[in-house]
Enzyme design. Structure first.
Site, PDB file in Angstrom:
ATOM      1  N   ASP A   1       0.829  -1.207   0.000  1.00 54.24           N
ATOM      2  CA  ASP A   1       0.000   0.000   0.000  1.00 54.24           C
ATOM      3  C   ASP A   1       0.865   1.261   0.000  1.00 54.24           C
ATOM      4  O   ASP A   1       0.605   2.214  -0.748  1.00 54.24           O
ATOM      5  CB  ASP A   1      -0.908   0.019   1.225  1.00 54.24           C
ATOM      6  CG  ASP A   1      -2.172  -0.799   1.041  1.00 54.24           C
ATOM      7  OD1 ASP A   1      -2.516  -1.123  -0.107  1.00 54.24           O
ATOM      8  OD2 ASP A   1      -2.817  -1.124   2.054  1.00 54.24           O
ATOM      9  N   VAL A   2       1.873   1.273   0.858  1.00 56.93           N
ATOM     10  CA  VAL A   2       2.730   2.463   0.965  1.00 56.93           C
ATOM     11  C   VAL A   2       3.482   2.704  -0.343  1.00 56.93           C
ATOM     12  O   VAL A   2       3.526   3.834  -0.856  1.00 56.93           O
ATOM     13  CB  VAL A   2       3.703   2.317   2.147  1.00 56.93           C
ATOM     14  CG1 VAL A   2       4.755   3.430   2.120  1.00 56.93           C
ATOM     15  CG2 VAL A   2       2.942   2.359   3.471  1.00 56.93           C
TER      16      VAL A   2
END
Length: 424
Positions: free
Chosen positions: A193-194
């Site tokens: 996600d990051v």
């Protein structure tokens, strides 16, 4: 002016790098909000659209929860604060025709839209790329999904943990099956996600440059298709390159580096220490410092390739040696020898580290709603001329609804009508 000389105009008096850029943030959870927080940190005006009453899912992903001024838990999860500072929050029900009309008006004036609905999920609301492009040809529209807009998995929901497993990251994370605690592991942070947020923000900034750069001439926006699985494959980095070169899938090796030695953790007399020796010169200095200069001349260890090939022999020598001193003793011995060596900190110890404190990594921002301050992690982007400005803490739900809609030209009567209809 040289590259190292200070700018002639104080940075504080200059506009932020993305000042004037308007972002309509229709994303939730982590990947999309991480991308839009980066844009907000760089000065973009990011308006985060949330569901009335419920808001972003991560407002409820607790514990842990934020505390109020008296030190009591609130109902606001700390997870939300990781990726929503410097934004304005409005609540709009996009399932309501009036809500859709509001969002289309905002998109018509926006530079960027970011969304992470399922493929085709916004078409029914008239908020898909084609619909909004017709209103605003300059619009840059970024969709973030698990698997992209095409392919056999396009309709599937995608989550960080699922993609860590599917892309092979878990297969190279953790100890080998035959070792204690062996088996695949996820990374301790939702790294897919990051990283997706990082790639998305880069793509958005590139698209803004392409739209506005006179050399391109079109002045038109474009569509950005971001997929968690694509990102997961990309960040395999050297592990993917090794597989493509050999057709041999890498496995799990704990904290050992597959291409460097010694590059791992070691037990010490009172804990653990990390050695990250990346070249032959560092290894020779290490050997001299520990009183075994002959190791660096040993044919088994003289080069990095030899050390990797003879790793087990090297560890037979090094493992008992590393247990003869405490962790801080090793750091003290090696830090002035240009031999990379450090502790394995907890998160609490990391925030208390002198270098982390000197760099001002922890920021406390005034919060709305009687929460006092909210702790946040400083942006690592250190721009000398247009630095990140910490304008506001992550917003409370709907904190800026009236402000933003008033800027759009709605009057008090219209706002009251929308509230009565439960649109906002």
């Amino acid at each position: 002016m040289t590259a190292s000389s200070p700018a002639s105009t104080p940075a504080a008096s200059r506009p932020a790098a993305l000042a004037g850029i308007k972002v309509l943030d229709l994303s939730r959870v982590l990947a999309g909000p991480w991308a839009t927080q980066l844009l907000a940190d760089l000065g973009a005006d990011v308006v985060k659209v949330e569901r009335p009453v419920a808001g972003d899912d991560t407002r409820h992903w607790g514990p842990p929860f934020l505390k109020d001024a008296a030190g009591n838990d609130t109902r606001e999860a700390s997870y939300f604060t990781a990726c929503n500072r410097n934004k304005r929050s409005i609540t709009v029900d996009m399932a309501h025709p009036e809500g859709q009309a509001l969002l289309r008006r905002m998109a018509a004036e926006a530079d960027v839209v970011v969304e992470n609905f399922k493929v085709g999920g916004l078409q029914q609301y008239g908020l898909d790329y084609d619909s909004l492009k017709a209103l605003n040809p300059r619009l840059i529209y970024c969709s973030i999904t698990g698997f992209g807009q095409d392919g056999p998995y396009a309709e599937r929901a995608g989550y960080d943990l699922m993609v860590q497993a599917m892309c092979g990251l878990m297969s190279i994370t953790g100890h080998a099956d035959h070792e204690p605690g062996g088996g695949p592991l996820k990374v301790g942070v939702a790294v897919i996600d990051v990283f997706t947020g990082l790639y998305a923000s880069n793509a958005i900034i590139a698209a803004l440059h392409a739209r506005d750069n006179a050399g391109h001439g079109s002045g038109e926006g474009q569509y950005i298709d971001m997929a968690l699985l694509d990102v997961g494959m990309a960040v395999l980095a050297n592990q993917a390159a090794g597989y493509l070169a050999t057709d041999k899938a890498p496995g799990r090796a704990g904290n050992i580096h597959p291409s460097l030695a010694p590059y791992q953790d070691f037990k010490t007399r009172d804990g653990n220490v990390l050695l990250a020796i990346g070249n032959d010169g560092q290894f020779a200095r290490f050997c001299a410092a520990v009183g075994h200069p002959g190791w660096a001349q040993d044919a088994r260890f003289a080069t990095n390739t030899a050390r990797v090939q003879n790793r087990s022999d090297l560890l037979i020598l090094m493992t008992p040696l590393m247990q003869t001193r405490g962790t801080q003793d090793w750091i003290t011995l090696l830090e002035d020898k240009a031999v990379p060596c450090g502790p394995i900190n907890t998160v609490a110890q990391a925030f208390d580290d002198p270098q982390v404190r000197a760099r001002g990594i922890r920021k406390e921002l005034p919060a709305a709603g009687g929460l006092g301050t909210v702790g946040t992690v400083a942006s690592p982007m250190r721009l000398s001329g247009t630095p990140v400005v910490y304008r506001s803490a992550p917003p409370s739900l709907g904190q800026h609804t009236t402000e933003v809609l008033t800027e759009m030209g709605l009057d008090a009567a219209q706002l009251a009508q929308l509230q009565a209809q439960q649109v906002i």
